[in-house]
Design a protein around this motif. Structure first.
Motif, PDB file in Angstrom:
ATOM      1  N   LEU A 113       0.694  -1.262   0.077  1.00 15.85           N
ATOM      2  CA  LEU A 113       0.038   0.020  -0.174  1.00 15.85           C
ATOM      3  C   LEU A 113       0.881   1.200  -0.132  1.00 15.85           C
ATOM      4  O   LEU A 113       0.419   2.298  -0.939  1.00 15.85           O
ATOM      5  CB  LEU A 113      -0.872  -0.011   1.173  1.00 15.85           C
ATOM      6  CG  LEU A 113      -2.166  -0.908   1.018  1.00 15.85           C
ATOM      7  CD1 LEU A 113      -2.675  -1.107   2.523  1.00 15.85           C
ATOM      8  CD2 LEU A 113      -2.977  -0.258  -0.050  1.00 15.85           C
ATOM      9  N   SER A 114       1.832   1.289   0.717  1.00 13.24           N
ATOM     10  CA  SER A 114       2.857   2.263   0.618  1.00 13.24           C
ATOM     11  C   SER A 114       3.451   2.577  -0.530  1.00 13.24           C
ATOM     12  O   SER A 114       3.839   3.921  -0.930  1.00 13.24           O
ATOM     13  CB  SER A 114       3.999   2.235   2.070  1.00 13.24           C
ATOM     14  OG  SER A 114       3.329   2.221   3.043  1.00 13.24           O
ATOM     15  N   ARG A 115       3.781   1.488  -1.187  1.00 13.51           N
ATOM     16  CA  ARG A 115       4.455   1.620  -2.538  1.00 13.51           C
ATOM     17  C   ARG A 115       3.563   2.211  -3.640  1.00 13.51           C
ATOM     18  O   ARG A 115       3.947   2.707  -4.484  1.00 13.51           O
ATOM     19  CB  ARG A 115       4.948   0.115  -3.073  1.00 13.51           C
ATOM     20  CG  ARG A 115       5.748   0.160  -4.162  1.00 13.51           C
ATOM     21  CD  ARG A 115       6.426  -1.069  -4.700  1.00 13.51           C
ATOM     22  NE  ARG A 115       5.424  -2.152  -4.959  1.00 13.51           N
ATOM     23  CZ  ARG A 115       5.361  -3.085  -4.511  1.00 13.51           C
ATOM     24  NH1 ARG A 115       6.147  -3.546  -3.313  1.00 13.51           N
ATOM     25  NH2 ARG A 115       4.421  -4.106  -4.842  1.00 13.51           N
ATOM     26  N   ILE A 116       2.051   1.954  -3.543  1.00 10.99           N
ATOM     27  CA  ILE A 116       1.171   2.407  -4.456  1.00 10.99           C
ATOM     28  C   ILE A 116       0.874   3.810  -4.321  1.00 10.99           C
ATOM     29  O   ILE A 116       0.720   4.717  -5.150  1.00 10.99           O
ATOM     30  CB  ILE A 116      -0.082   1.735  -4.187  1.00 10.99           C
ATOM     31  CG1 ILE A 116       0.040   0.190  -4.686  1.00 10.99           C
ATOM     32  CG2 ILE A 116      -1.385   2.093  -5.193  1.00 10.99           C
ATOM     33  CD1 ILE A 116      -1.163  -0.913  -4.266  1.00 10.99           C
ATOM     34  N   ALA A 117       0.840   4.230  -3.008  1.00 10.03           N
ATOM     35  CA  ALA A 117       0.243   5.748  -2.498  1.00 10.03           C
ATOM     36  C   ALA A 117       1.030   6.839  -3.555  1.00 10.03           C
ATOM     37  O   ALA A 117       0.503   7.716  -3.906  1.00 10.03           O
ATOM     38  CB  ALA A 117       0.588   5.988  -0.984  1.00 10.03           C
ATOM     39  N   TRP A 170      -7.233   4.621  -8.636  1.00  9.82           N
ATOM     40  CA  TRP A 170      -6.355   3.954  -7.932  1.00  9.82           C
ATOM     41  C   TRP A 170      -5.879   2.498  -8.426  1.00  9.82           C
ATOM     42  O   TRP A 170      -4.592   2.177  -8.275  1.00  9.82           O
ATOM     43  CB  TRP A 170      -7.174   3.597  -6.285  1.00  9.82           C
ATOM     44  CG  TRP A 170      -6.217   2.828  -5.251  1.00  9.82           C
ATOM     45  CD1 TRP A 170      -5.561   3.629  -4.493  1.00  9.82           C
ATOM     46  CD2 TRP A 170      -6.035   1.486  -5.148  1.00  9.82           C
ATOM     47  NE1 TRP A 170      -4.498   2.985  -3.562  1.00  9.82           N
ATOM     48  CE2 TRP A 170      -4.881   1.739  -4.171  1.00  9.82           C
ATOM     49  CE3 TRP A 170      -6.223   0.376  -5.626  1.00  9.82           C
ATOM     50  CZ2 TRP A 170      -4.399   0.482  -3.485  1.00  9.82           C
ATOM     51  CZ3 TRP A 170      -5.713  -0.527  -4.997  1.00  9.82           C
ATOM     52  CH2 TRP A 170      -4.795  -0.639  -3.958  1.00  9.82           C
ATOM     53  N   LEU A 171      -6.820   1.877  -9.311  1.00  9.54           N
ATOM     54  CA  LEU A 171      -6.195   0.690  -9.914  1.00  9.54           C
ATOM     55  C   LEU A 171      -5.038   1.037 -10.901  1.00  9.54           C
ATOM     56  O   LEU A 171      -4.095   0.288 -10.989  1.00  9.54           O
ATOM     57  CB  LEU A 171      -7.306   0.093 -10.595  1.00  9.54           C
ATOM     58  CG  LEU A 171      -7.035  -1.048 -11.562  1.00  9.54           C
ATOM     59  CD1 LEU A 171      -6.397  -2.494 -10.847  1.00  9.54           C
ATOM     60  CD2 LEU A 171      -8.116  -1.356 -12.438  1.00  9.54           C
ATOM     61  N   ALA A 172      -5.165   2.239 -11.556  1.00  3.46           N
ATOM     62  CA  ALA A 172      -4.032   2.530 -12.450  1.00  3.46           C
ATOM     63  C   ALA A 172      -2.909   2.836 -11.661  1.00  3.46           C
ATOM     64  O   ALA A 172      -1.630   2.385 -12.069  1.00  3.46           O
ATOM     65  CB  ALA A 172      -4.559   3.863 -13.275  1.00  3.46           C
ATOM     66  N   ALA A 173      -2.788   3.433 -10.767  1.00  3.05           N
ATOM     67  CA  ALA A 173      -1.915   3.669  -9.684  1.00  3.05           C
ATOM     68  C   ALA A 173      -1.225   2.361  -9.022  1.00  3.05           C
ATOM     69  O   ALA A 173       0.080   2.369  -9.248  1.00  3.05           O
ATOM     70  CB  ALA A 173      -2.243   4.632  -8.396  1.00  3.05           C
ATOM     71  N   ALA A 174      -2.024   1.452  -9.025  1.00  3.62           N
ATOM     72  CA  ALA A 174      -1.418   0.229  -8.351  1.00  3.62           C
ATOM     73  C   ALA A 174      -0.666  -0.567  -9.379  1.00  3.62           C
ATOM     74  O   ALA A 174       0.457  -1.271  -9.443  1.00  3.62           O
ATOM     75  CB  ALA A 174      -2.637  -0.643  -7.746  1.00  3.62           C
ATOM     76  N   VAL A 175      -1.104  -0.391 -10.832  1.00  2.00           N
ATOM     77  CA  VAL A 175      -0.630  -1.137 -11.892  1.00  2.00           C
ATOM     78  C   VAL A 175       0.667  -0.320 -12.084  1.00  2.00           C
ATOM     79  O   VAL A 175       1.716  -1.140 -12.313  1.00  2.00           O
ATOM     80  CB  VAL A 175      -1.542  -0.956 -12.845  1.00  2.00           C
ATOM     81  CG1 VAL A 175      -0.748  -1.468 -14.362  1.00  2.00           C
ATOM     82  CG2 VAL A 175      -2.517  -2.095 -12.922  1.00  2.00           C
TER      83      VAL A 175
END
Length: 208
Positions: A113-117, A170-175
């Motif tokens: 989660l910290s890496r996605i933020a 948020w999905l785009a950020a996670a990818v």
């Protein structure tokens, strides 16, 4: 969620995959499932903050829970650990809020989660409803009601309409952070229909 035949709960029935937009003409295909949950016949006498009053309640093992926690319980039976992401209160729950003050996400799940933020303009806003982990495997699930799930039959834009802009961003950020499609799933839930048994007519008086 890399092996759906062994890691996805039996209560989740596979539906058609969803194509979700990532921006700049890119798309990602995410698995979709349906789940039937038992509704609460009567409003349970549990003490909850007014902020939760609009959330539906379903029954799991005779306990009244939110649909997100019901789906989480199915994953936990398969060996996953996890939490419901309560974004408005900035908390994570593995039980109902009247039974817990929330949990801390440490270990690999917290690191993910910290890496996605940093890739998200709004931090963790739009994070999917469930964060799941098993050892170093981390996955996310969006849990949506069947009223929103009606969009599943509306064609190419179904996925975006189903999840909304915030979850899509948020999905785009996670990818962008390095996560793959196999680490996401959408669960569309509906109430299980209970068919009432017809009572047999009482035998009439015998003639004589």
């Amino acid at each position: 969620m890399t092996d759906p035949t062994s890691e996805v709960p039996e209560e989740l029935v596979p539906a058609d995959d969803l194509s979700l937009p990532l921006g700049a003409g890119r798309e990602i295909t995410v698995r979709c499932y349906r789940a039937l949950l038992h509704g609460c016949p009567d409003k349970p006498t549990i003490s909850l903050d007014r902020a939760y009053s609009a959330k539906p309640l379903v029954l799991v093992d005779k306990q009244a829970v939110f649909p997100e926690l019901a789906v989480l319980s199915f994953f936990r039976r398969k060996g996953w650990e996890g939490a419901w992401v309560d974004l408005p209160h900035r908390k994570y729950f593995d039980r109902m809020p009247n039974q817990s003050k929330g949990i801390s996400l440490g270990g690999h799940a917290g690191q993910v989660l910290s890496r996605i933020a940093p890739y998200s303009d709004d931090g963790r806003a739009g994070c999917w409803d469930l964060v799941l982990w098993a050892e170093r495997t981390v996955a996310f699930a969006a849990v949506v009601g069947a009223d929103g799930g009606a969009a599943l039959s509306s064609g190419r834009s179904a996925g975006a309409a189903l999840l909304g802009d915030s979850r899509i961003k948020w999905l785009a950020a996670a990818v962008k952070s390095g996560m793959s499609a196999a680490q996401f799933a959408v669960v569309v839930w509906d109430y299980r229909t209970v068919v009432a048994r017809k009572k047999r007519p009482a035998p009439g008086p015998s003639g004589g």
